[in-house]
Design a protein around this motif. Structure first.
Motif, PDB file in Angstrom:
ATOM      1  N   ASN A   1     -92.322 -15.411  -9.977  1.00  0.00           N
ATOM      2  CA  ASN A   1     -93.470 -15.695  -9.105  1.00  0.00           C
ATOM      3  C   ASN A   1     -93.439 -14.946  -7.777  1.00  0.00           C
ATOM      4  N   ASN A   2     -92.244 -14.414  -7.430  1.00  0.00           N
ATOM      5  CA  ASN A   2     -92.099 -13.751  -6.137  1.00  0.00           C
ATOM      6  C   ASN A   2     -91.929 -12.236  -6.232  1.00  0.00           C
TER       7      ASN A   2
ATOM      8  N   MET B   1     -91.937  -7.554  -3.382  1.00  0.00           N
ATOM      9  CA  MET B   1     -91.535  -8.945  -3.220  1.00  0.00           C
ATOM     10  C   MET B   1     -92.403  -9.655  -2.190  1.00  0.00           C
TER      11      MET B   1
ATOM     12  N   ARG C   1     -93.407 -14.157  -1.249  1.00  0.00           N
ATOM     13  CA  ARG C   1     -93.394 -15.539  -1.739  1.00  0.00           C
ATOM     14  C   ARG C   1     -94.740 -15.894  -2.372  1.00  0.00           C
TER      15      ARG C   1
ATOM     16  N   ILE D   1     -85.160 -15.197  -3.723  1.00  0.00           N
ATOM     17  CA  ILE D   1     -85.724 -14.125  -2.892  1.00  0.00           C
ATOM     18  C   ILE D   1     -84.967 -13.985  -1.570  1.00  0.00           C
TER      19      ILE D   1
END
Length: 281
Positions: A9-10, A24, A26, A67
Motif C-alpha cells: 500500500n505504500n 514510496m 504512505r 516504510i
C-alpha cells in the motif's frame, strides 16, 4: 507517473516516461490499480536504480519491510554520500535496508550481537564508522531505540563494501572461488538449485563475500560470548549446522583456516534462512 506494479500500500513501481522508478508514500497505492496515476502530493521518496537486477532485488526486499525502516536507511545513505564524497554501489540500498530492519527487530526481541570487528573498523575505517555512529543517532531520534556501537560498526562495513570497485580488487577471483566452493557444498547437502535472482540468496552471498575476504587475509575472529548462542542455534538448526561442519572441514583441509565459533554461528543462520526461503518457492 502511472503505476506499473504495486508492491504494497505504500510502495509502487512506476514508469516515468521511459524510466522505471520505485516510489514510496504512505497510502500511495491504497485502492489503486495498475495503470492508474499516483498522487504525487503524497510521494515521500523516489528511487531510481540504474541496475535492473539491483532494482528487482530492492523491490522484492521492501515488500515486507516497514516504510519507516526504508526511509531511515535512505536517509543514512544520503548522509554517507555527502560525507564520503564517493560513489556508492547501488546494492547498498539492499544491504543497508535489510540490516537496519533486522538490527531493529533483533534489538526489540532482546537479541544483541557483538561485533568482534569493531576495534578494527574504528581503526581502519574511521570516516565510515563516524557515519555509523551518526546513523545510530538518526535511528534513536526516529524510533527511540539506542542501539549499541556494534551496530555502527556493521553499518560502516556495509558502506565500505559499497565503496569497493570489484573490478579492481586483486583477489576478487579467489574470493569468488571460495564463494563457489561453499555454495556447492550447500547445494550438494540439500539437493537444491539456488534462485540467483532471489533476495535471500543475495544476502547469503554477501555474507560469503565477507567470509572469503577474512579467509584469504588469514584473519579469524573469536568471541567467547557467542558460545551460548551457537549452542542454541546448532540445536535449533541441526541440518544447517551439519552443513557448516562440512564446510569447516573442507576449508581447513584446503586453506588451513579454522572457522571461529562466530563464523560457524553466522554461517548456520544464513544457510538456514536461505534454505528455508528457497523451499517455499
Amino acid at each position: 507517473m502511472r503505476i506499473q506494479k504495486k508492491l504494497n500500500n505504500n510502495v509502487v513501481v512506476v514508469k516515468d516516461g521511459a524510466i522505471e522508478k520505485i516510489v514510496m508514500g504512505r497510502g500511495l497505492a491504497f485502492n489503486k490499480k495498475n495503470g492508474e496515476e499516483v498522487d504525487e502530493a503524497i510521494i515521500d521518496k523516489v528511487f531510481t536504480l540504474s541496475n535492473k537486477d539491483t532494482a528487482n532485488k530492492f523491490q522484492e526486499l521492501i515488500v515486507d519491510i516497514p516504510i519507516d525502516h526504508v526511509e531511515i536507511a535512505e536517509q543514512i545513505i544520503s548522509y554517507a554520500k555527502t560525507q564520503l564524497g564517493k560513489k556508492l554501489n547501488e546494492t547498498l540500498y539492499i544491504s543497508l535496508v535489510d540490516h537496519i530492519y533486522t538490527a531493529i527487530e533483533r534489538f526489540l526481541n532482546g537479541i544483541v550481537i557483538s561485533n568482534t570487528l569493531l576495534w578494527d573498523i574504528r581503526r581502519f575505517y574511521p570516516d565510515e564508522f563516524a557515519i555509523g555512529l551518526t546513523a545510530l543517532d538518526m535511528i534513536e531520534e526516529r524510533f527511540g531505540l539506542h542501539l549499541p556501537d556494534d551496530e555502527a560498526g556493521f553499518i560502516a562495513l556495509h558502506l565500505v563494501n559499497a565503496e569497493i570497485d570489484e573490478n579492481s580488487v586483486k583477489n576478487m577471483y579467489q574470493i569468488t572461488k571460495v564463494m563457489q566452493e561453499v555454495t556447492s557444498i550447500v547445494k550438494y547437502k540439500f539437493h537444491i538449485e539456488f534462485d540467483e535472482d532471489n533476495v535471500y540468496y543475495y544476502r547469503f552471498i554477501t555474507h560469503l563475500k565477507f567470509f572469503a575476504q577474512r579467509l584469504l587475509s588469514g584473519t579469524s575472529y573469536e568471541d567467547e560470548k557467542d558460545d551460548d548462542l551457537l549452542n542454541v542455534v546448532k540445536k535449533r538448526y541441526e541440518n544447517a549446522y551439519s552443513c557448516v561442519k562440512a564446510i569447516s572441514k573442507f576449508i581447513f583441509e584446503k586453506y588451513a583456516y579454522i572457522l571461529s565459533n562466530e563464523e560457524e554461528l553466522y554461517l548456520t543462520i544464513h544457510i538456514e534462512r536461505v534454505i528455508n526461503k528457497m523451499s517455499k518457492y
